[in-house]
Design a protein around this motif. Structure first.
Motif, PDB file in Angstrom:
ATOM      1  N   THR A  98       0.828  -1.211   0.000  1.00 45.58           N
ATOM      2  CA  THR A  98       0.000   0.000   0.000  1.00 45.58           C
ATOM      3  C   THR A  98       0.863   1.262   0.000  1.00 45.58           C
ATOM      4  O   THR A  98       0.382   2.333  -0.364  1.00 45.58           O
ATOM      5  CB  THR A  98      -0.974   0.036   1.194  1.00 45.58           C
ATOM      6  N   VAL A 127      -6.388  -0.804  -4.373  1.00 51.84           N
ATOM      7  CA  VAL A 127      -7.508  -0.144  -3.684  1.00 51.84           C
ATOM      8  C   VAL A 127      -8.680  -1.103  -3.481  1.00 51.84           C
ATOM      9  O   VAL A 127      -9.456  -0.931  -2.543  1.00 51.84           O
ATOM     10  CB  VAL A 127      -7.952   1.172  -4.368  1.00 51.84           C
ATOM     11  N   GLN A 128      -8.805  -2.118  -4.333  1.00 52.60           N
ATOM     12  CA  GLN A 128      -9.830  -3.134  -4.094  1.00 52.60           C
ATOM     13  C   GLN A 128      -9.501  -3.944  -2.847  1.00 52.60           C
ATOM     14  O   GLN A 128     -10.382  -4.260  -2.053  1.00 52.60           O
ATOM     15  CB  GLN A 128      -9.945  -4.084  -5.284  1.00 52.60           C
ATOM     16  N   TYR A 130      -7.226  -3.084  -0.331  1.00 54.22           N
ATOM     17  CA  TYR A 130      -6.905  -2.345   0.890  1.00 54.22           C
ATOM     18  C   TYR A 130      -7.608  -1.000   1.024  1.00 54.22           C
ATOM     19  O   TYR A 130      -7.502  -0.362   2.068  1.00 54.22           O
ATOM     20  CB  TYR A 130      -5.389  -2.101   0.969  1.00 54.22           C
ATOM     21  N   GLY A 131      -8.262  -0.533  -0.009  1.00 55.46           N
ATOM     22  CA  GLY A 131      -8.840   0.801   0.042  1.00 55.46           C
ATOM     23  C   GLY A 131      -7.738   1.839  -0.058  1.00 55.46           C
ATOM     24  O   GLY A 131      -6.613   1.540  -0.432  1.00 55.46           O
ATOM     25  N   ASP A 133      -5.581   3.186   1.905  1.00 53.85           N
ATOM     26  CA  ASP A 133      -5.056   2.967   3.246  1.00 53.85           C
ATOM     27  C   ASP A 133      -4.171   4.106   3.746  1.00 53.85           C
ATOM     28  O   ASP A 133      -4.048   4.311   4.934  1.00 53.85           O
ATOM     29  CB  ASP A 133      -4.286   1.645   3.268  1.00 53.85           C
ATOM     30  N   ARG A 168     -13.046   4.690  -4.603  1.00 59.62           N
ATOM     31  CA  ARG A 168     -12.599   3.853  -3.480  1.00 59.62           C
ATOM     32  C   ARG A 168     -11.696   4.642  -2.532  1.00 59.62           C
ATOM     33  O   ARG A 168     -11.795   4.508  -1.319  1.00 59.62           O
ATOM     34  CB  ARG A 168     -11.874   2.615  -3.986  1.00 59.62           C
ATOM     35  N   LEU A 169     -10.820   5.454  -3.097  1.00 55.47           N
ATOM     36  CA  LEU A 169      -9.922   6.251  -2.257  1.00 55.47           C
ATOM     37  C   LEU A 169     -10.709   7.267  -1.429  1.00 55.47           C
ATOM     38  O   LEU A 169     -10.461   7.429  -0.232  1.00 55.47           O
ATOM     39  CB  LEU A 169      -8.875   6.958  -3.120  1.00 55.47           C
ATOM     40  N   SER A 171     -13.919   7.116  -0.627  1.00 58.79           N
ATOM     41  CA  SER A 171     -14.753   6.393   0.343  1.00 58.79           C
ATOM     42  C   SER A 171     -13.950   6.021   1.573  1.00 58.79           C
ATOM     43  O   SER A 171     -14.412   6.183   2.706  1.00 58.79           O
ATOM     44  CB  SER A 171     -15.337   5.124  -0.287  1.00 58.79           C
ATOM     45  N   GLN A 172     -12.750   5.518   1.363  1.00 60.79           N
ATOM     46  CA  GLN A 172     -11.900   5.132   2.487  1.00 60.79           C
ATOM     47  C   GLN A 172     -11.510   6.354   3.314  1.00 60.79           C
ATOM     48  O   GLN A 172     -11.490   6.298   4.537  1.00 60.79           O
ATOM     49  CB  GLN A 172     -10.649   4.413   1.982  1.00 60.79           C
TER      50      GLN A 172
END
Length: 187
Positions: A98, A127-128, A130-131, A133, A168-169, A171-172
């Motif tokens: 990551t 990103v799928q 671990y997001g 992170d 995704r980024l 959202s995390q």
């Protein structure tokens, strides 16, 4: 077919345990620094080839990890069990990857399409799994890279992939922000 694929992935995970994660991270960071520096144009072709090779290795590592996690989740959903410990261990072993999220984002606007293709695929898998992170994944420099590559890539497929990564980024990041505010655990 799944058994053969799983065997290959498990064999790959043994290599990962032997320090492949550490070496790939270091080599990619050092090589990309040369590429992103841009001052030395004399070895750019060789550097690009090396980066593409390293990204290809990274992609294979992430694909194997994703396949094992996916097979484990499918086995759990179907009620046939599944060795969650192996999947969890593999995710933990690969977690240092990551650290490459920001670097991969910086590589996206590369003039070399092979670098873009490989970096975007690796970034998508990271990103799928671990997001987003790391907090710096949404830094101004990285947002500039996303903006630049979104303007350059006119194919819908490329834009969808990039927007999925950004989603995704973000959202995390929002989950982390809400966790800080409300002190609620993130699921």
């Amino acid at each position: 077919m799944y058994e053969v694929s799983l065997h290959i992935c498990i064999s790959s995970s043994v290599l990962i345990c032997l320090g492949l994660v550490h070496h790939v991270c270091n080599l990619l960071m050092e090589t990309a620094a040369t590429c992103l520096d841009g001052d030395d144009k004399s070895n750019i072709k060789t550097t690009n080839i090396f980066i593409v090779s390293l990204l290809s290795i990274l992609h294979r590592m992430l694909t194997c990890t994703a396949n094992i996690v996916r097979l484990t989740l499918q086995a759990q959903k179907s009620g046939t069990g599944g060795d969650t410990q192996t999947a969890e261990d593999l995710l933990l072993i690969n977690k240092p990857l990551t650290d490459l999220i920001g670097l991969l984002i910086q590589l996206l606007p590369s003039e070399d399409n092979d670098i873009y293709e490989n970096a975007s695929q690796c970034l998508s898998l990271l990103v799928q799994l671990y997001g987003g992170d790391t907090m710096d994944s949404m830094s101004p420099e990285n947002m500039d890279s996303f903006a630049e590559v979104l303007q350059c890539k006119k194919e819908v497929k490329d834009q969808k992939l990039l927007l999925r990564i950004i989603k995704r980024l973000v959202s995390q990041l929002l989950l982390g922000f809400l966790n800080c505010i409300f002190r609620m655990p993130i699921n």
